[in-house]
Design a protein around this motif. Sequence first.
Motif, short mmCIF file in Angstrom:
data_model
loop_
_atom_site.label_atom_id
_atom_site.label_comp_id
_atom_site.label_asym_id
_atom_site.label_seq_id
_atom_site.Cartn_x
_atom_site.Cartn_y
_atom_site.Cartn_z
N ARG A 135 0.98 -1.13 0.13
CA ARG A 135 0.09 -0.01 -0.12
C ARG A 135 0.80 1.18 0.14
O ARG A 135 0.59 2.34 -0.67
CB ARG A 135 -0.83 0.03 1.16
N LEU A 136 1.81 1.11 0.77
CA LEU A 136 2.79 2.27 0.90
C LEU A 136 3.55 2.70 -0.23
O LEU A 136 3.45 3.76 -0.94
CB LEU A 136 3.85 2.22 1.98
N ALA A 138 2.56 1.80 -3.38
CA ALA A 138 1.51 2.04 -4.67
C ALA A 138 1.10 3.37 -4.18
O ALA A 138 1.09 4.27 -5.24
CB ALA A 138 0.35 1.22 -4.34
N ALA A 139 0.93 3.95 -3.09
CA ALA A 139 0.84 5.33 -2.75
C ALA A 139 1.70 6.33 -3.32
O ALA A 139 1.72 7.26 -3.72
CB ALA A 139 0.46 5.57 -1.15
N ASP A 142 1.36 6.12 -7.06
CA ASP A 142 0.35 7.03 -7.44
C ASP A 142 0.61 8.45 -7.29
O ASP A 142 -0.03 9.22 -8.08
CB ASP A 142 -0.80 6.42 -6.79
N GLY A 143 1.09 8.82 -6.44
CA GLY A 143 1.33 10.21 -6.01
C GLY A 143 2.49 11.26 -6.45
O GLY A 143 2.48 12.18 -6.50
N SER A 148 2.94 8.13 -13.14
CA SER A 148 2.45 6.80 -12.24
C SER A 148 2.77 5.82 -13.13
O SER A 148 2.27 5.65 -14.18
CB SER A 148 1.04 7.15 -11.87
N SER A 150 1.42 2.76 -11.89
CA SER A 150 0.39 1.82 -11.47
C SER A 150 -0.59 1.45 -12.43
O SER A 150 -0.53 2.29 -13.50
CB SER A 150 -0.24 2.34 -10.14
#
Length: 152
Positions: A135-136, A138-139, A142-143, A148, A150
């Motif tokens: 999750r970290l 991917a965040a 994405d940010g 990005s 993803s």
Amino acid sequence: MIDGSDARAELITELAILIHYVGRKLSLHMPEHPDIVPLSALEGIFLEHISRHPGIRPSELSADLGVKSSNTSTVLRAMEDKGMVRRTVDAGDARGVQVFLTARAEAAIARIHEDWVRILAGLIREDDGLRAATRLLAAIDDGWPGQSTSPR
């Protein structure tokens, strides 16, 4: 005494260093198999990205990965020569081109992923930490400003 912002900065720096080290280790590790064509690290990144974005345009690939369009063309040409990608005319815009993996590339990715799972599964002890790390990362991806990687 280190205040909270200094401690956070140190953790973020350590995270960035570890991401770099682990990413490098993964990019250098290619399983020995007759079906897997040797690829450069950049070709491996392209392969993974095209796998996640079938039909991507070369210009999108350049933008997503932060690679000059001339370098993207060179890498795609080399990957075509190795039988890993195919370029087709975009059905929605005859002036455009879309990039897809070949069956050979899809088989290679499956073997590489199997190898990564085998290696990493022995190093990762808890699934909760794995979920949190995924999750970290991917965040962060994405940010990232302007890019990005993803899946869309």
